[in-house]
Design a protein around this motif. Structure first.
Motif, PDB file in Angstrom:
ATOM      1  N   LYS A  94       0.901  -1.174  -0.062  1.00 51.30           N
ATOM      2  CA  LYS A  94       0.065  -0.063   0.056  1.00 51.30           C
ATOM      3  C   LYS A  94       0.878   1.207   0.060  1.00 51.30           C
ATOM      4  CE  LYS A  94      -3.678   2.152   2.776  1.00 51.30           C
ATOM      5  NZ  LYS A  94      -4.463   2.039   3.738  1.00 51.30           N
ATOM      6  N   ILE A  95       1.965   1.365   0.767  1.00 45.73           N
ATOM      7  CA  ILE A  95       2.785   2.367   0.862  1.00 45.73           C
ATOM      8  C   ILE A  95       3.555   2.717  -0.470  1.00 45.73           C
ATOM      9  CG2 ILE A  95       4.873   3.405   2.024  1.00 45.73           C
ATOM     10  CD1 ILE A  95       3.847   1.534   4.687  1.00 45.73           C
ATOM     11  N   PHE A  96       4.089   1.759  -0.819  1.00 44.46           N
ATOM     12  CA  PHE A  96       4.701   1.834  -2.128  1.00 44.46           C
ATOM     13  C   PHE A  96       3.982   2.287  -3.289  1.00 44.46           C
ATOM     14  CE2 PHE A  96       8.431  -1.033  -0.675  1.00 44.46           C
ATOM     15  CZ  PHE A  96       9.170   0.036  -0.301  1.00 44.46           C
ATOM     16  N   ALA A  97       2.658   1.562  -3.458  1.00 42.76           N
ATOM     17  CA  ALA A  97       1.620   1.851  -4.497  1.00 42.76           C
ATOM     18  C   ALA A  97       1.327   3.353  -4.312  1.00 42.76           C
ATOM     19  CB  ALA A  97       0.666   1.034  -4.472  1.00 42.76           C
ATOM     20  N   LYS A  98       0.912   3.787  -3.077  1.00 44.52           N
ATOM     21  CA  LYS A  98       0.616   5.299  -2.963  1.00 44.52           C
ATOM     22  C   LYS A  98       1.452   6.142  -3.511  1.00 44.52           C
ATOM     23  CE  LYS A  98      -3.262   5.098   0.395  1.00 44.52           C
ATOM     24  NZ  LYS A  98      -3.622   5.654   1.596  1.00 44.52           N
TER      25      LYS A  98
END
Length: 111
Positions: A94-98
């Motif tokens: 989630k962190i990397f995608a955002k």
């Protein structure tokens, strides 16, 4: 290297990279990232990044994240859709995608 072998190596390195990151093993994560980057550069330099397209729906989210990121310049809408979906996951995915979407929209992501 044959195309199937390149894709297989990409998947394996990406899975190992994701596992290493989730375990906090930065040394192994860096080793695997270097392998991913070599494969990416080989595909990009030979105008074959599109070979990664079939992995946008791969079962492993680390693979999907990496593929969507690398395909942003050539398959923008499909890649953004995958990244948006990954933003609903938990943890590092989630962190990397955002962060990837945010930097792409700002024009800061150079691939």
């Amino acid at each position: 290297m044959e195309e199937k072998e390149v894709i297989k190596n990409f998947i394996e390195a990406t899975v190992r990279n994701g596992e290493a990151l989730s375990q906090g093993n930065s040394s192994l994560a860096n080793i695997e990232f270097d392998k991913i980057k070599i494969i990416y550069n080989e595909l990009k330099n030979n105008n074959k990044l599109d070979l990664l397209s079939s992995l946008l729906n791969y079962s492993n989210n680390n693979v999907r994240l990496k593929v969507a990121t690398y395909l942003l310049p050539i398959k923008t809408e499909e890649a953004k859709q995958v990244l948006s979906e990954l933003c609903t996951k938990t943890g590092i995915i989630k962190i990397f995608a955002k962060a990837t979407l945010k930097e792409w929209e700002r024009g800061n992501l150079k691939l």
